[in-house]
Design a protein around this motif. Structure first.
Motif, PDB file in Angstrom:
ATOM      1  N   CYS A  67     -38.778  74.777  -2.675  1.00  0.00           N
ATOM      2  CA  CYS A  67     -37.996  75.788  -1.629  1.00  0.00           C
ATOM      3  C   CYS A  67     -38.554  77.265  -2.200  1.00  0.00           C
ATOM      4  O   CYS A  67     -37.845  77.505  -3.243  1.00  0.00           O
ATOM      5  CB  CYS A  67     -36.626  75.333  -1.798  1.00  0.00           C
ATOM      6  SG  CYS A  67     -35.760  76.859  -0.471  1.00  0.00           S
ATOM      7  N   ASP A  68     -39.557  77.686  -1.437  1.00  0.00           N
ATOM      8  CA  ASP A  68     -40.126  78.956  -2.128  1.00  0.00           C
ATOM      9  C   ASP A  68     -39.349  80.308  -1.160  1.00  0.00           C
ATOM     10  O   ASP A  68     -40.221  81.221  -0.948  1.00  0.00           O
ATOM     11  CB  ASP A  68     -41.443  78.887  -1.740  1.00  0.00           C
ATOM     12  CG  ASP A  68     -42.283  80.009  -2.757  1.00  0.00           C
ATOM     13  OD1 ASP A  68     -41.819  80.518  -3.439  1.00  0.00           O
ATOM     14  OD2 ASP A  68     -43.453  80.398  -2.243  1.00  0.00           O
ATOM     15  N   GLY A  71     -37.529  85.393  -3.894  1.00  0.00           N
ATOM     16  CA  GLY A  71     -36.587  85.544  -4.719  1.00  0.00           C
ATOM     17  C   GLY A  71     -35.455  84.405  -5.222  1.00  0.00           C
ATOM     18  O   GLY A  71     -34.549  84.539  -6.028  1.00  0.00           O
ATOM     19  N   LYS A  72     -35.646  83.209  -4.629  1.00  0.00           N
ATOM     20  CA  LYS A  72     -34.649  82.114  -4.756  1.00  0.00           C
ATOM     21  C   LYS A  72     -35.261  81.098  -4.722  1.00  0.00           C
ATOM     22  O   LYS A  72     -35.179  79.896  -4.343  1.00  0.00           O
ATOM     23  CB  LYS A  72     -33.545  82.336  -3.795  1.00  0.00           C
ATOM     24  CG  LYS A  72     -32.788  83.445  -3.849  1.00  0.00           C
ATOM     25  CD  LYS A  72     -31.508  83.044  -2.763  1.00  0.00           C
ATOM     26  CE  LYS A  72     -30.466  84.476  -3.071  1.00  0.00           C
ATOM     27  NZ  LYS A  72     -29.506  84.268  -2.065  1.00  0.00           N
ATOM     28  N   GLU A  73     -36.775  80.989  -5.609  1.00  0.00           N
ATOM     29  CA  GLU A  73     -37.768  79.733  -5.479  1.00  0.00           C
ATOM     30  C   GLU A  73     -36.826  78.589  -6.323  1.00  0.00           C
ATOM     31  O   GLU A  73     -36.280  78.872  -7.544  1.00  0.00           O
ATOM     32  CB  GLU A  73     -38.795  79.819  -5.909  1.00  0.00           C
ATOM     33  CG  GLU A  73     -39.839  78.906  -6.176  1.00  0.00           C
ATOM     34  CD  GLU A  73     -41.204  79.086  -6.821  1.00  0.00           C
ATOM     35  OE1 GLU A  73     -42.031  77.984  -6.609  1.00  0.00           O
ATOM     36  OE2 GLU A  73     -41.443  80.146  -7.140  1.00  0.00           O
ATOM     37  N   SER A  74     -36.788  77.263  -5.879  1.00  0.00           N
ATOM     38  CA  SER A  74     -36.372  76.223  -6.539  1.00  0.00           C
ATOM     39  C   SER A  74     -37.332  74.923  -6.384  1.00  0.00           C
ATOM     40  O   SER A  74     -38.001  74.813  -5.391  1.00  0.00           O
ATOM     41  CB  SER A  74     -34.788  75.671  -5.973  1.00  0.00           C
ATOM     42  OG  SER A  74     -34.908  75.409  -4.767  1.00  0.00           O
ATOM     43  N   HIS A 100     -28.547  71.071  -4.054  1.00  0.00           N
ATOM     44  CA  HIS A 100     -28.904  72.310  -4.934  1.00  0.00           C
ATOM     45  C   HIS A 100     -30.447  72.494  -4.739  1.00  0.00           C
ATOM     46  O   HIS A 100     -30.707  73.834  -4.996  1.00  0.00           O
ATOM     47  CB  HIS A 100     -28.285  72.132  -6.234  1.00  0.00           C
ATOM     48  CG  HIS A 100     -29.136  71.373  -7.147  1.00  0.00           C
ATOM     49  ND1 HIS A 100     -28.653  70.054  -7.518  1.00  0.00           N
ATOM     50  CD2 HIS A 100     -30.091  71.732  -7.992  1.00  0.00           C
ATOM     51  CE1 HIS A 100     -29.482  69.758  -8.509  1.00  0.00           C
ATOM     52  NE2 HIS A 100     -30.514  70.651  -8.629  1.00  0.00           N
ATOM     53  N   GLU A 103     -30.860  74.190  -1.216  1.00  0.00           N
ATOM     54  CA  GLU A 103     -29.910  74.973  -0.588  1.00  0.00           C
ATOM     55  C   GLU A 103     -30.400  76.436  -0.167  1.00  0.00           C
ATOM     56  O   GLU A 103     -29.839  76.841   0.836  1.00  0.00           O
ATOM     57  CB  GLU A 103     -28.745  75.230  -1.749  1.00  0.00           C
ATOM     58  CG  GLU A 103     -27.747  76.036  -1.222  1.00  0.00           C
ATOM     59  CD  GLU A 103     -26.573  76.036  -2.511  1.00  0.00           C
ATOM     60  OE1 GLU A 103     -25.446  76.521  -1.897  1.00  0.00           O
ATOM     61  OE2 GLU A 103     -26.985  75.577  -3.408  1.00  0.00           O
ATOM     62  N   ASN A 104     -31.390  76.763  -0.993  1.00  0.00           N
ATOM     63  CA  ASN A 104     -31.625  78.219  -0.565  1.00  0.00           C
ATOM     64  C   ASN A 104     -32.673  78.472   0.699  1.00  0.00           C
ATOM     65  O   ASN A 104     -33.166  79.278   1.345  1.00  0.00           O
ATOM     66  CB  ASN A 104     -32.596  78.847  -1.680  1.00  0.00           C
ATOM     67  CG  ASN A 104     -31.265  79.070  -3.110  1.00  0.00           C
ATOM     68  OD1 ASN A 104     -30.427  79.525  -2.678  1.00  0.00           O
ATOM     69  ND2 ASN A 104     -32.008  79.277  -4.122  1.00  0.00           N
ATOM     70  N   CYS A 105     -33.311  76.966   1.224  1.00  0.00           N
ATOM     71  CA  CYS A 105     -34.004  76.994   2.317  1.00  0.00           C
ATOM     72  C   CYS A 105     -33.235  76.799   3.552  1.00  0.00           C
ATOM     73  O   CYS A 105     -33.725  76.312   4.675  1.00  0.00           O
ATOM     74  CB  CYS A 105     -35.175  76.039   1.933  1.00  0.00           C
ATOM     75  SG  CYS A 105     -36.538  76.806   1.134  1.00  0.00           S
TER      76      CYS A 105
END
Length: 244
Positions: A67-68, A71-74, A100, A103-105
């Motif tokens: 999940c790129d 500022g919140k890559e995971s 988790h 989540e940012n995507c």
């Protein structure tokens, strides 16, 4: 002794000897036949007879998830499975990972990709998620074999294997055992690191018993969400739990 009597004697000896010969054959064949089994059926406490094959099969069904989001890559892992629920009717397979990890995507799926081992990433979509149990289901146009869910309840001492992308190293493999479990979590001693999240935890038949979700630097185990935890939102179970 007449020829007829001689024939009767030979026949009698043959009848008596036959069961002993058959018994000897079965004793000699049984271990060889058992050894040909690639999985130690009905015994979760022993390691697989064909570890190399089990590793290869599990790696082929495990992908890296990225999940790129700015500022919140995971980074994490996921495993492919075919599920019969109505929500997945248009997919021949889906991918299970952690909430988790993606989540940012959520709402930003253009930044979400999955990739086979050492292959180029492809776009992925979020089908549904269960934040409480830290699980999510993804879809992607990716040809890949699937894993099966284990029908057997894992017990403390059962052999386990964890596959994923530990510290960005794709196809990472670690062996261990089930330390303990509760209704929705399996504790495993198999080593795991950042990037393993969402990867499969399999038993000695290569069947999934859980999805790796977290670890502790100061403990001897890592935690996987068991198949029972999937019953909340991911799959439909006959009872409250899969292994009931």
């Amino acid at each position: 002794m007449s020829q007829t009597s001689g024939n009767k004697f030979v026949a009698a000896v043959a009848i008596i000897a036959a069961p002993f010969a058959l018994g000897a054959f079965l004793l000699a064949w049984a271990p060889a036949g058992q050894y040909q089994l690639t999985d130690p059926r009905e015994d979760g406490f022993v390691q697989p007879r064909n570890i190399a094959g089990l590793v290869e099969n599990t790696q082929r069904s495990t992908v890296m998830v990225n999940c790129d989001a700015p500022g919140k890559e995971s980074l994490g892992s996921a495993w492919a499975v075919t599920l019969e629920e109505k929500a997945y009717a248009k997919y021949d397979k889906v991918f299970i990972t952690n909430h988790h990890v993606i989540e940012n995507c959520i709402g930003k799926e253009k930044y979400l990709t999955i990739a086979r081992l050492y292959d180029d990433p492809v776009a992925a979509k979020i089908v549904l998620f269960d934040k409480k149990n830290d699980l999510a289901v993804l879809s992607a146009d990716l040809r890949i074999p699937t894993l099966k869910l284990s029908d057997n309840v894992p017990y403390p001492g059962y052999w386990t294997m964890v596959v994923g992308s530990a510290d960005f190293y794709e196809g990472s493999v670690a062996f261990g055992s089930v330390l303990n479990m509760n209704q929705t979590e399996v504790l495993t001693t198999a080593n795991a690191s950042r990037g393993n999240s969402g990867g499969p935890v399999v038993d000695n038949e290569g069947r999934v018993i859980g999805t790796l979700t977290k670890g502790y630097d100061d403990e001897q185990y890592n935690v996987a969400k068991s198949i029972d935890a999937m019953c909340a939102k991911i799959i439909k179970c006959e009872g409250k739990y899969y292994w009931e």
